[in-house]
Design an enzyme around this catalytic site. Structure first.
Site, PDB file in Angstrom:
ATOM      1  N   CYS A  70     -39.772  45.252  44.637  1.00 48.48           N
ATOM      2  CA  CYS A  70     -39.966  44.080  43.784  1.00 48.48           C
ATOM      3  C   CYS A  70     -38.905  43.006  43.983  1.00 48.48           C
ATOM      4  O   CYS A  70     -39.001  41.931  43.386  1.00 48.48           O
ATOM      5  CB  CYS A  70     -40.006  44.510  42.323  1.00 48.48           C
TER       6      CYS A  70
ATOM      7  N   HIS B 158     -36.305  39.872  35.269  1.00 50.14           N
ATOM      8  CA  HIS B 158     -37.349  40.652  35.935  1.00 50.14           C
ATOM      9  C   HIS B 158     -38.375  41.082  34.892  1.00 50.14           C
ATOM     10  O   HIS B 158     -39.573  40.942  35.104  1.00 50.14           O
ATOM     11  CB  HIS B 158     -36.717  41.853  36.631  1.00 50.14           C
TER      12      HIS B 158
ATOM     13  N   HIS C   5     -47.368  41.638  36.793  1.00 46.72           N
ATOM     14  CA  HIS C   5     -46.278  41.976  37.714  1.00 46.72           C
ATOM     15  C   HIS C   5     -46.830  41.917  39.134  1.00 46.72           C
ATOM     16  O   HIS C   5     -47.596  42.779  39.548  1.00 46.72           O
ATOM     17  CB  HIS C   5     -45.754  43.369  37.395  1.00 46.72           C
TER      18      HIS C   5
END
Length: 397
Positions: free
Chosen positions: A160, A294, A328
């Site tokens: 990520c 995040h 996400h």
């Protein structure tokens, strides 16, 4: 050497760059219940269209939008390319595997009926040359082909943290003189049966929606999309009279070297990434006006990140995560976050932490869009395998 952003292309479940920004400020979400694969249960997803997208079909319009936004036309033979993806062409490969299994089942039935098939019928239904197009770096290569680039091509994969690592590597290319312009970012088409099943078995996926930093957060919602940036040396950008969104002041990249799928809760390497980022930016924590976290809405990530922010930054710094709106997007999430940071600098507005109902931590979360002085924004990304990335984006000097 200053490296500036002169163009942005973005697509998310909310739409294009400007559409996503407007809908984000309104508190809208692109997350909806969906069941793209009948063998898997219905769950919240952030789809761009009515069915899961293909990586190349996402890269092409985002690339075109970034170049148009930067007022550039191709060919651009000396342009560097740094486009990453944590999943690459996994969707295509899964599809080929399923088709191959179908072929084998057909062959087995025919053998049982006494009709032997030649060996070639058991191979995947594609020529060998087509398989090469699904190697992990071929998205970056496709972008290079599209604009006629013969410069350096990189295709980072850092879970990520891929999006921020891609921007950092492009900045390095410009600062070391390998090129004066680069297209950087990440694009992700991650909604596949294996990805959904894998994260579901891990217990990482939400059942109703994405609620970053909420007391009752459930997990993350997978989304598709990406963002690409035109990065240039400040000298080149000013020489050609380009508009400038902001500059990349600095970045920090570290790795926990610890767990495969959980952050190291002491946070030493994540703290080191943020400190590296601030030091390279010649800034102190007090200089940061906005943190794009995040914020995956998982139990561990949000707690780990909230502790880090509380430890390193001043109490009044504004914090938001946009994953409650876009889902996400895995490797592309940092690229989307960086784009929203630059839009915050451009419009002097802070995007809300969409999906938050009851804050689970004592930080200054942006609950509704609000105007603010945004000179320096930090974007954070934390990926599986302990990948930590932080980048500071600042207004042009």
């Amino acid at each position: 050497m200053d490296v500036v952003v002169t163009g942005i292309g973005l697509v998310s479940a909310l739409g294009s760059l400007e559409t996503s920004w407007k809908r984000l400020l309104s508190g809208e979400s692109g997350i909806e219940g969906n069941q793209p694969f009948l063998e898997l249960e219905r769950r919240p997803l952030a789809l761009i269209g009515t069915k899961p997208a293909d990586l190349i079909t996402l890269i092409r319009p985002v690339l075109a939008d970034a170049l148009q936004d930067a007022n550039l036309t191709w060919p651009l033979p000396d342009c560097g390319i740094v486009i990453g993806s944590s999943r690459g062409f996994q969707a295509n490969l899964e599809l080929l595997a399923r088709e191959g299994i179908g072929k084998k089942e057909e062959g087995r039935r025919k053998r049982e009926e006494g009709r032997e098939l030649p060996i070639r019928d058991y191979q995947l239904p594609i020529p060998n040359s087509q398989f090469v197009n699904f190697l992990p770096h071929m998205g970056a290569i496709a972008a290079a082909r599209a604009i006629g680039s013969m410069g350096p091509v990189l295709a980072p994969m850092a879970a990520c943290a891929t999006g921020l690592q891609s921007i950092a590597r492009a900045v390095d290319l410009i600062r070391t003189g390998e090129c004066q312009r680069a297209i950087a970012g990440a694009v992700e088409a991650p909604i596949t049966p294996l990805t959904l099943a894998g994260f579901s078995r891990m217990g990482a996926l939400a059942n109703t929606g994405c609620y970053p930093f909420d007391e009752n957060r459930e997990g993350f919602v997978i989304g598709e999309g990406g963002a690409l940036f035109v990065l240039e040396s400040a000298e080149l950008a000013r020489r050609r009279g380009a508009k400038i969104y902001g500059r990349v002041s600095g970045f920090g990249l570290t790795n926990d070297a610890c767990h495969a799928n959980a952050p190291e809760m002491g946070g030493e390497s994540a703290i080191a990434a943020v400190n590296q980022c601030l030091k390279r930016s010649n800034l102190a924590a007090i200089d940061i006006d906005f943190i794009h976290a995040h914020g995956t809405a998982t139990e561990l990530n949000d707690r780990h990140e909230a502790l880090l922010i509380d430890k390193l930054f001043h109490p009044g710094v504004a914090v938001s995560s946009t994953k409650g709106a876009t889902g996400h997007t895995l490797g592309a999430s940092g690229a989307l976050g960086a784009a929203f940071c630059l839009m915050s600098i451009k419009y002097q507005m802070l995007p809300p932490c969409v999906g938050m109902k009851k804050p689970g931590f004592e930080l200054d979360f942006v609950r509704c869009a609000r105007s603010a002085i945004v000179r320096n924004a930090v974007c954070l990304s934390f990926g599986f395998g302990g990948q930590n990335a932080a980048i500071v984006l600042s207004g042009d000097r």
